[in-house]
Scaffold this motif. Structure first.
Motif, PDB file in Angstrom:
ATOM      1  N   LEU A 124       0.825  -1.206   0.000  1.00  0.00           N
ATOM      2  CA  LEU A 124       0.000   0.000   0.000  1.00  0.00           C
ATOM      3  C   LEU A 124       0.859   1.256   0.000  1.00  0.00           C
ATOM      4  O   LEU A 124       0.578   2.215  -0.720  1.00  0.00           O
ATOM      5  CB  LEU A 124      -0.917   0.000   1.223  1.00  0.00           C
ATOM      6  CG  LEU A 124      -2.101  -0.965   1.189  1.00  0.00           C
ATOM      7  CD1 LEU A 124      -2.752  -1.058   2.552  1.00  0.00           C
ATOM      8  CD2 LEU A 124      -3.114  -0.546   0.148  1.00  0.00           C
ATOM      9  N   PHE A 128       0.615   4.044  -2.812  1.00  0.00           N
ATOM     10  CA  PHE A 128       0.175   5.393  -2.445  1.00  0.00           C
ATOM     11  C   PHE A 128       1.197   6.456  -2.826  1.00  0.00           C
ATOM     12  O   PHE A 128       0.841   7.591  -3.103  1.00  0.00           O
ATOM     13  CB  PHE A 128      -0.078   5.486  -0.935  1.00  0.00           C
ATOM     14  CG  PHE A 128      -1.472   5.109  -0.534  1.00  0.00           C
ATOM     15  CD1 PHE A 128      -2.569   5.649  -1.199  1.00  0.00           C
ATOM     16  CD2 PHE A 128      -1.702   4.233   0.505  1.00  0.00           C
ATOM     17  CE1 PHE A 128      -3.861   5.312  -0.826  1.00  0.00           C
ATOM     18  CE2 PHE A 128      -2.990   3.891   0.879  1.00  0.00           C
ATOM     19  CZ  PHE A 128      -4.072   4.422   0.216  1.00  0.00           C
ATOM     20  N   ASP A 130       3.374   6.163  -5.337  1.00  0.00           N
ATOM     21  CA  ASP A 130       3.746   6.111  -6.747  1.00  0.00           C
ATOM     22  C   ASP A 130       3.122   7.304  -7.475  1.00  0.00           C
ATOM     23  O   ASP A 130       1.896   7.418  -7.569  1.00  0.00           O
ATOM     24  CB  ASP A 130       3.242   4.793  -7.352  1.00  0.00           C
ATOM     25  CG  ASP A 130       3.877   4.536  -8.710  1.00  0.00           C
ATOM     26  OD1 ASP A 130       4.227   5.527  -9.392  1.00  0.00           O
ATOM     27  OD2 ASP A 130       4.028   3.359  -9.085  1.00  0.00           O
ATOM     28  N   ASN A 205      -1.117   1.934  10.553  1.00  0.00           N
ATOM     29  CA  ASN A 205      -0.013   2.611  11.220  1.00  0.00           C
ATOM     30  C   ASN A 205       1.317   2.324  10.518  1.00  0.00           C
ATOM     31  O   ASN A 205       2.066   3.238  10.181  1.00  0.00           O
ATOM     32  CB  ASN A 205       0.032   2.132  12.673  1.00  0.00           C
ATOM     33  CG  ASN A 205       1.071   2.855  13.484  1.00  0.00           C
ATOM     34  OD1 ASN A 205       0.923   4.022  13.788  1.00  0.00           O
ATOM     35  ND2 ASN A 205       2.128   2.156  13.810  1.00  0.00           N
ATOM     36  N   ILE A 208       1.576   4.089   7.108  1.00  0.00           N
ATOM     37  CA  ILE A 208       1.907   5.516   7.119  1.00  0.00           C
ATOM     38  C   ILE A 208       3.383   5.733   7.453  1.00  0.00           C
ATOM     39  O   ILE A 208       4.054   6.583   6.858  1.00  0.00           O
ATOM     40  CB  ILE A 208       0.968   6.263   8.087  1.00  0.00           C
ATOM     41  CG1 ILE A 208      -0.432   6.259   7.488  1.00  0.00           C
ATOM     42  CG2 ILE A 208       1.433   7.686   8.328  1.00  0.00           C
ATOM     43  CD1 ILE A 208      -1.508   6.712   8.412  1.00  0.00           C
ATOM     44  N   MET A 209       3.909   4.904   8.377  1.00  0.00           N
ATOM     45  CA  MET A 209       5.340   5.014   8.699  1.00  0.00           C
ATOM     46  C   MET A 209       6.191   4.731   7.465  1.00  0.00           C
ATOM     47  O   MET A 209       7.138   5.456   7.166  1.00  0.00           O
ATOM     48  CB  MET A 209       5.715   3.990   9.775  1.00  0.00           C
ATOM     49  CG  MET A 209       4.992   4.182  11.067  1.00  0.00           C
ATOM     50  SD  MET A 209       6.074   4.778  12.334  1.00  0.00           S
ATOM     51  CE  MET A 209       6.936   3.297  12.717  1.00  0.00           C
ATOM     52  N   SER A 212       6.035   7.540   4.854  1.00  0.00           N
ATOM     53  CA  SER A 212       6.882   8.702   5.110  1.00  0.00           C
ATOM     54  C   SER A 212       8.335   8.346   4.837  1.00  0.00           C
ATOM     55  O   SER A 212       9.121   9.204   4.442  1.00  0.00           O
ATOM     56  CB  SER A 212       6.682   9.212   6.532  1.00  0.00           C
ATOM     57  OG  SER A 212       7.218   8.312   7.455  1.00  0.00           O
ATOM     58  N   GLY A 213       8.687   7.071   5.014  1.00  0.00           N
ATOM     59  CA  GLY A 213      10.037   6.628   4.666  1.00  0.00           C
ATOM     60  C   GLY A 213      10.270   6.709   3.171  1.00  0.00           C
ATOM     61  O   GLY A 213      11.302   7.201   2.710  1.00  0.00           O
ATOM     62  N   PRO A 246      16.627   1.038   6.548  1.00  0.00           N
ATOM     63  CA  PRO A 246      16.701   1.467   7.955  1.00  0.00           C
ATOM     64  C   PRO A 246      15.319   1.558   8.598  1.00  0.00           C
ATOM     65  O   PRO A 246      15.133   1.114   9.731  1.00  0.00           O
ATOM     66  CB  PRO A 246      17.344   2.854   7.881  1.00  0.00           C
ATOM     67  CG  PRO A 246      17.893   3.001   6.530  1.00  0.00           C
ATOM     68  CD  PRO A 246      17.208   2.032   5.650  1.00  0.00           C
ATOM     69  N   ILE A 247      14.366   2.097   7.846  1.00  0.00           N
ATOM     70  CA  ILE A 247      13.024   2.229   8.407  1.00  0.00           C
ATOM     71  C   ILE A 247      12.356   0.868   8.545  1.00  0.00           C
ATOM     72  O   ILE A 247      11.610   0.627   9.488  1.00  0.00           O
ATOM     73  CB  ILE A 247      12.188   3.208   7.557  1.00  0.00           C
ATOM     74  CG1 ILE A 247      12.708   4.620   7.850  1.00  0.00           C
ATOM     75  CG2 ILE A 247      10.704   3.108   7.844  1.00  0.00           C
ATOM     76  CD1 ILE A 247      11.928   5.718   7.266  1.00  0.00           C
ATOM     77  N   TYR A 250      13.647  -0.582  11.693  1.00  0.00           N
ATOM     78  CA  TYR A 250      12.984   0.119  12.798  1.00  0.00           C
ATOM     79  C   TYR A 250      11.560  -0.406  12.989  1.00  0.00           C
ATOM     80  O   TYR A 250      11.130  -0.702  14.106  1.00  0.00           O
ATOM     81  CB  TYR A 250      12.972   1.616  12.479  1.00  0.00           C
ATOM     82  CG  TYR A 250      12.258   2.475  13.476  1.00  0.00           C
ATOM     83  CD1 TYR A 250      12.879   2.825  14.680  1.00  0.00           C
ATOM     84  CD2 TYR A 250      10.978   2.945  13.227  1.00  0.00           C
ATOM     85  CE1 TYR A 250      12.224   3.625  15.599  1.00  0.00           C
ATOM     86  CE2 TYR A 250      10.326   3.739  14.142  1.00  0.00           C
ATOM     87  CZ  TYR A 250      10.944   4.081  15.319  1.00  0.00           C
ATOM     88  OH  TYR A 250      10.296   4.859  16.231  1.00  0.00           O
TER      89      TYR A 250
END
Lengths: 354, 296
Positions: A124, A128, A130, A205, A208-209, A212-213, A246-247, A250
Motif C-alpha cells: 500500500l 500510495f 507512486d 499505522n 503511514i510510517m 513517510s520513509g 533502515p526504516i 525500525y
C-alpha cells in the motif's frame, strides 16, 4: 582582581536551569519506573504468595507459606519458568508449562500478524507514493485505514468477540452463503482471529510510517529508474527496498517489542470465564500472577518480566545502534574539543571565563 | 542504429496500463476500506437493535431499540453491577486528561531544558532518555505494583497519573522538533528583555512548540484512554465506581446468555468519543504518525 562587572558576567551561568528543568522527569522516572524495574529484578529472586495464608479450615491452625514473597529463593523462579520441576504435578512444572506456552503464543501471534501486515502495508505504501498512479481518494483511504489503530483495543477485542460468536454476524454471513459455521472463539481457532485483529489494527499505522520513509527517498531516483525502463517490480526491489531498509528494521523491531507486550486482545478474546490457553501471551501470564487467591505471585511475575526485559533490551539495542545519529556523534566530539580549548584559554587569560 | 534499439520499444499503451492499474488498486482499496469499516458499521447498527433481532441475522439499517438498550444498560442489575458508563467516562476522563497534561507539559520542559541549556550532564541525560524509551510497562509491572502496595497507593488513581510526567518517547519527539524549529537566539533575546527563564519557557517556547504539543497531546490522550494493562494491574480490587471504561468491557465477554443489544451499545459508547474525535483530528494524527516514521 576581577572587577564587579566581571564578577557579574561570571556569575551568569544558566546550567542550573538545565538541571532544574530536567529534574521532574528524572525524579519521577527514578521513583516510578527505575525503582520498580530494580524491584522487579529483586522480586524475581523471592518466593510467591503471602507468608500468612490465613486459618486452615480443616485444622483451625494458622497456615504459613514456606516460600512466600518474603523468602529469598535465588534463581528458583527462573529455573521453574525455563526448565520446570521434577514431577508432572510439581508447581514449578505447571509454571514452566504455562510460561513456555505463553512465550510460544506470543511469538506465534506476532509472526502471524506481522507477516501479512508488512506485506500489505509495504504494498500500500508503494502504491500510495507512486507518482504515476492516479488513485482517487488517496487521503480518504489513508484516514480510513489508520482508524482501527486509534480505537480502544479492549473495545475492539470485545467487538470481535461479539462478531465472531457462534451465532454472531460473521457466522450468520457464512450460514447465509451456505457454508459451515466456525467456532472462532474456542481453542486454536482463536489464534488466526487474534492475528487478524492485530493486523486489522496495525496495518494502517505501519503503512503511514513506511510511506513517510518512501517519501524521504529522493524522487529523482524513481524518475531515473523510470527513464531507464525499470518495471515497477524492479524499481521496488532495486531502489525502494534498499533505501527503505533502515526504516524497515525500525518497523520490525518496534513491532517485535510491541508484539512482546501484546495484552489487550489476547486477554479479552475468550468466552466469559473460560480462558483460552492457545492465545495467552506473556503479558497475560504476568498479569494473571497478580490475581492469585493466596496473594501476589511476584516471584514468577518478576522472573517472567526479567526474561521479557532481556529480550526487549536485545531488540532495543539493535535499533538504538541503528538509530544513532552519526552527525550527532561527530558534533559531540567537536563540542568536547571546543570545551577543551575554552578551558585552555581560560587559564591563559587569568581565569576570565564567559 | 536507431533510437529504438538503444532504448527499447516505447511502452505500448502506457496510459491505458497506468489507468488499468490505478483502477485495480482503487478496487482493492475499496475492499480494504470495507474491511476496516464493516465491524464499526455492524457495531453501530447492532447497538440500535434488540438482542433477538441481532441473533436472527445481520441488518444494514438501524433498528429502533437504541433507547431500550440504553435503559437496560443503566437499570438491569446484570449489567449495573459491572458496567456503569457514567463512572467509566468520568474515571477515564480524569486519568486521561491529567496524564495527558502532565505528559506534554513535562516532556516539553525536559526537552527545553536539554535543548536550550549547556550543562555537563546534557548529552548523558539525553542518552539515558533514548535508552529507556523502549522499556515496556510489563517489565516493570511486578515491581511497580509491589512498590505501590508498599506505599498503599494501589486501588487509587495516583499511580496511573503521576508516572505520566516521565514519558521518554515524547521527550525524544519534542527535542527533535525543537532542534528543527526552535532558534536559540529567541531565548537570548528574551533574556535581554528581562524575561525569567521559566517565563521564557511558558510564554515563548510553549506557544512556539504548539504543533508538536498538539500531536503529542492527541497521542497521549488516545494511549491513556485506551490503556487497559496498567489500570487492570493497579485497580485490581475496586468497585464499579472506580473502574475505567476499558476495564468495564472486561465483564462484557460474550457468552450466549448475554443481551447482545446491551453488549453492542456499551462497546459503541466506549469507542464513539474516539471516532468522533478522529473525524476532526485525523489530519494531525496521520501527520504525527508520519513524523514518527522519519527519524532525523
Amino acid at each position: 582582581m576581577a572587577s564587579a562587572a566581571q564578577k557579574r558576567i561570571k556569575s551568569i551561568s544558566y546550567a542550573k536551569y538545565g538541571y532544574l528543568f530536567i529534574l521532574p522527569f528524572f525524579l519521577v522516572y527514578g521513583i516510578f519506573q527505575l525503582w520498580p524495574l530494580i524491584k522487579t529484578f529483586i522480586l524475581s529472586f523471592y518466593g510467591n504468595g503471602n507468608k500468612d495464608l490465613g486459618i486452615d479450615i480443616m485444622t483451625g491452625q494458622p497456615r504459613i507459606s514456606d516460600i512466600s514473597n518474603e523468602d529469598f529463593v535465588g534463581l528458583d523462579n527462573f529455573k521453574a519458568l525455563l526448565f520446570g520441576g521434577k514431577g508432572e504435578f510439581d508447581a514449578s512444572t505447571v509454571q514452566h508449562e504455562q510460561f513456555t506456552q505463553a512465550f510460544g503464543n506470543t511469538i506465534l501471534l506476532w509472526i502471524g500478524n506481522f507477516i501479512p501486515q508488512i506485506i500489505l502495508s509495504l504494498s500500500l505504501a508503494v502504491w500510495f507514493t507512486d507518482a504515476k498512479l492516479k488513485i482517487m481518494g488517496k487521503g480518504f483511504f489513508k484516514v480510513v485505514m489508520y482508524m482501527p489503530n486509534i480505537i480502544t483495543a479492549a473495545s475492539v477485542s470485545v467487538l470481535f468477540l461479539a462478531l465472531c460468536a457462534n451465532k454472531g454476524p460473521i457466522n450468520q454471513i457464512l450460514e447465509g452463503i451456505g457454508l459451515d459455521t466456525i467456532r472462532f472463539v474456542e481453542g486454536k481457532n482463536a489464534r488466526p482471529v487474534v492475528m487478524f485483529i492485530q493486523t486489522w489494527m496495525w496495518f494502517g499505522n505501519t503503512m503511514i510510517m513506511l510511506m513517510s520513509g518512501i517519501m524521504g527517498i529522493s524522487p529523482s531516483l524513481f524518475e531515473a529508474a523510470d527513464i531507464d525502463g525499470a518495471s515497477s517490480m524492479q524499481t521496488f526491489w532495486r531502489v525502494t527496498l534498499p533505501l527503505l531498509s533502515p526504516i524497515m528494521v525500525y518497523t520490525v523491531v518496534t513491532s517485535m517489542i510491541g508484539g512482546l507486550q501484546m495484552f489487550d486482545i489476547p486477554f479479552l478474546f475468550h468466552d466469559g470465564a473460560i480462558e483460552n490457553d492457545y492465545i495467552k501471551t506473556v503479558a497475560v501470564y504476568i498479569l494473571n500472577k497478580y490475581n492469585n487467591p493466596n496473594g501476589y505471585q511476584f516471584g514468577y511475575a518478576g522472573a517472567a518480566s526479567v526474561i521479557l526485559f532481556a529480550f526487549t533490551a536485545a531488540l532495543g539495542s539493535i535499533t538504538f545502534i541503528m538509530n544513532r545519529d552519526k552527525d550527532e556523534v561527530l558534533k559531540r566530539k567537536q563540542r568536547k574539543m571546543l570545551i577543551k580549548q575554552a578551558k585552555a584559554k581560560k587559564s591563559q587569560f587569568g581565569g576570565l571565563g564567559i | 542504429m536507431s533510437m529504438k534499439s538503444t532504448y527499447g520499444e516505447p511502452k505500448a499503451n502506457y496510459g491505458l496500463k497506468i489507468a488499468l492499474k490505478s483502477w485495480t488498486l482503487f478496487a482493492l482499496m475499496a475492499v480494504l476500506t470495507f474491511i476496516c469499516l464493516f465491524p464499526i458499521f455492524i457495531l453501530l447498527i447492532n447497538a440500535t437493535r434488540e438482542s433477538i433481532e441481532i441473533q436472527n441475522g445481520i441488518a444494514f439499517v438501524p433498528g429502533n431499540a437504541l433507547m431500550e438498550n440504553f435503559k437496560k444498560l443503566t437499570t438491569d442489575t446484570n449489567f449495573t453491577s459491572s458496567v456503569n458508563v457514567a463512572y467509566g467516562y468520568l474515571n477515564s476522563a480524569i486519568i486521561t486528561v491529567s496524564a495527558c497534561f502532565l505528559t506534554v507539559f513535562f516532556s516539553a520542559l525536559t526537552a527545553y531544558g536539554i535543548q536550550v541549556y549547556e550543562f555537563k550532564m546534557k548529552e548523558v541525560s539525553y542518552t539515558i532518555i533514548l535508552l529507556v524509551m523502549m522499556v515496556p510497562v510489563q517489565v516493570t509491572g511486578a515491581g511497580f505494583l509491589s512498590f505501590m502496595i508498599d506505599l498503599n497507593l494501589h486501588n487509587t488513581k495516583w499511580p496511573l497519573i503521576i508516572p505520566a510526567i516521565a514519558a521518554p518517547a515524547v521527550v525524544f519527539f519534542m527535542r527533535s522538533y525543537m532542534k528543527s524549529s526552535f532558534p536559540l537566539e529567541i531565548v537570548e533575546a528574551a533574556r535581554i528583555d528581562g524575561s525569567g527563564e521559566f517565563s521564557t519557557f511558558l510564554k515563548i517556547a510553549i506557544p512556539m512548540m504548539k504543533p508538536a504539543i498538539a500531536v503529542q497531546a492527541i497521542f497521549a490522550f488516545i494511549a491513556n484512554w485506551n490503556n487497559l494493562y496498567t489500570p487492570q494491574m493497579i485497580l485490581l480490587s475496586v468497585g464499579v465506581e472506580k473502574k475505567t471504561l476499558p476495564m468495564m468491557l472486561v465483564s462484557l465477554q460474550a457468552n450466549d446468555k448475554t443481551d447482545w443489544g446491551v453488549v453492542y451499545i456499551t462497546i459503541a459508547l466506549s469507542v464513539l468519543p474516539l471516532i468522533i474525535a478522529y473525524v476532526f483530528l485525523s489530519k494531525f494524527i496521520i501527520a504525527g504518525v508520519a513524523l514518527g516514521g522519519v527519524k532525523e
